[in-house]
Design a protein around this motif. Structure first.
Motif, PDB file in Angstrom:
ATOM      1  N   LYS A  52      41.452  44.962  35.634  1.00 32.16           N
ATOM      2  CA  LYS A  52      41.406  46.392  35.343  1.00 32.16           C
ATOM      3  C   LYS A  52      40.972  47.191  36.570  1.00 32.16           C
ATOM      4  O   LYS A  52      41.430  48.317  36.793  1.00 32.16           O
ATOM      5  N   GLY A  53      40.071  46.596  37.373  1.00 34.10           N
ATOM      6  CA  GLY A  53      39.663  47.271  38.603  1.00 34.10           C
ATOM      7  C   GLY A  53      40.825  47.439  39.567  1.00 34.10           C
ATOM      8  O   GLY A  53      41.001  48.505  40.173  1.00 34.10           O
ATOM      9  N   ALA A 112      36.175  37.517  30.616  1.00 34.20           N
ATOM     10  CA  ALA A 112      35.758  38.914  30.751  1.00 34.20           C
ATOM     11  C   ALA A 112      35.705  39.321  32.225  1.00 34.20           C
ATOM     12  O   ALA A 112      36.115  40.433  32.593  1.00 34.20           O
ATOM     13  N   ASP A 113      35.224  38.406  33.092  1.00 35.43           N
ATOM     14  CA  ASP A 113      35.183  38.711  34.526  1.00 35.43           C
ATOM     15  C   ASP A 113      36.585  38.913  35.088  1.00 35.43           C
ATOM     16  O   ASP A 113      36.825  39.826  35.887  1.00 35.43           O
ATOM     17  N   ARG A 114      37.507  38.027  34.670  1.00 30.09           N
ATOM     18  CA  ARG A 114      38.884  38.174  35.145  1.00 30.09           C
ATOM     19  C   ARG A 114      39.512  39.479  34.639  1.00 30.09           C
ATOM     20  O   ARG A 114      40.253  40.151  35.358  1.00 30.09           O
ATOM     21  N   LEU A 115      39.219  39.851  33.394  1.00 31.56           N
ATOM     22  CA  LEU A 115      39.756  41.096  32.843  1.00 31.56           C
ATOM     23  C   LEU A 115      39.203  42.306  33.584  1.00 31.56           C
ATOM     24  O   LEU A 115      39.942  43.254  33.900  1.00 31.56           O
ATOM     25  N   ILE A 116      37.901  42.272  33.897  1.00 32.60           N
ATOM     26  CA  ILE A 116      37.293  43.381  34.644  1.00 32.60           C
ATOM     27  C   ILE A 116      37.925  43.502  36.027  1.00 32.60           C
ATOM     28  O   ILE A 116      38.232  44.602  36.508  1.00 32.60           O
ATOM     29  N   ALA A 117      38.135  42.351  36.677  1.00 33.86           N
ATOM     30  CA  ALA A 117      38.749  42.376  38.006  1.00 33.86           C
ATOM     31  C   ALA A 117      40.169  42.929  37.942  1.00 33.86           C
ATOM     32  O   ALA A 117      40.587  43.737  38.789  1.00 33.86           O
TER      33      ALA A 117
END
Length: 237
Positions: free
Chosen positions: A57-58, A50-55
């Motif tokens: 998408k950012g 989830a952290d990698r996906l958020i990064a």
């Protein structure tokens, strides 16, 4: 001492091979192990993903934002270029476009006319831009109805001319006006400059009045003409 169970077989207490306490302990341990595995899955797999996906998408949002800003800049530049284009067209249509026409008109008023013995003077000449011409880009927005943005622009102008005609003979007043209209209609000024209709279309008659001081008959009036200019549009990339 010997104990004898005298109860019937169906009422006798049966011995089980597995202790209920042992089953409870095993079940509780299994549940704890399952919860521990689920917690480890969340901590080590789901949350990092989830952290990698958020990064990711950012970063994508930053790229899209930069692209959107570039598009807005281009749209602003296109709008400014369009405004400059319209200003250039306006300057051309209002000044340079009319310089030759007015010169030709002034030359035309000096004659010769189809009959002699009269002169024409210009009292005033007013030029205003008319509403959009049907079929022009101003009347039909670019792209509407399958029209191309590179099609010519049609600009219409209203011309109001106040004139004074001085003739030598009162009975020939009507002939003087007819000669004036025939001369205008046959000239390049009228036939090649985009005027519509006939020169006399707005003529409403006149009242000739003699002037004894100069021994001339005077005819005054005004005419309204329309002129259409076609401006070829350049292809825009």
């Amino acid at each position: 001492m010997i104990l004898i169970n005298l109860l019937p077989p169906e009422l006798r207490k049966r011995q089980s091979g597995v202790s209920p306490m042992f089953i409870s302990v095993v079940a509780g341990g299994g549940a704890c192990a399952l919860l521990l595995l689920l917690w480890l899955y969340l901590i080590w797999i789901r949350i990092p993903n989830a952290d990698r996906l958020i990064a990711a998408k950012g970063e994508e949002l930053k790229v899209k934002t930069a692209q959107a800003e570039e598009v807005l800049k281009l749209e602003k530049q296109i709008a400014e270029a369009k405004d400059r284009y319209e200003q250039i067209v306006g300057m051309m249509t209002r000044k340079v476009y009319w310089a030759r026409t007015i010169d030709e008109f002034a030359t035309l008023l000096n004659g010769p006319f189809t009959i002699p013995n009269f002169d024409v003077r210009s009292q005033s000449l007013t030029i205003t831009e008319a509403s959009a011409v049907p079929g022009s880009r101003r009347a039909t927005p670019s792209g509407a109805g399958g029209r191309s943005g590179n099609e010519p622009t049609k600009v219409a102008f209203k011309v109001n001319w106040r004139y004074k005609l001085l003739g030598k003979e009162r009975p020939l007043a009507g002939d003087y006006m007819k000669s004036l209209f025939d001369t205008i209609k046959a000239s390049k000024f009228w036939s090649e400059q985009g005027f519509t209709g006939r020169p006399e279309d707005s003529y409403e008659g006149d009242t000739p009045r003699p002037n004894l001081d100069i021994n001339r008959v005077i005819i005054e009036g005004q005419l309204d003409w329309e002129r259409v200019k076609v401006v070829e549009a350049r292809a825009r990339k």
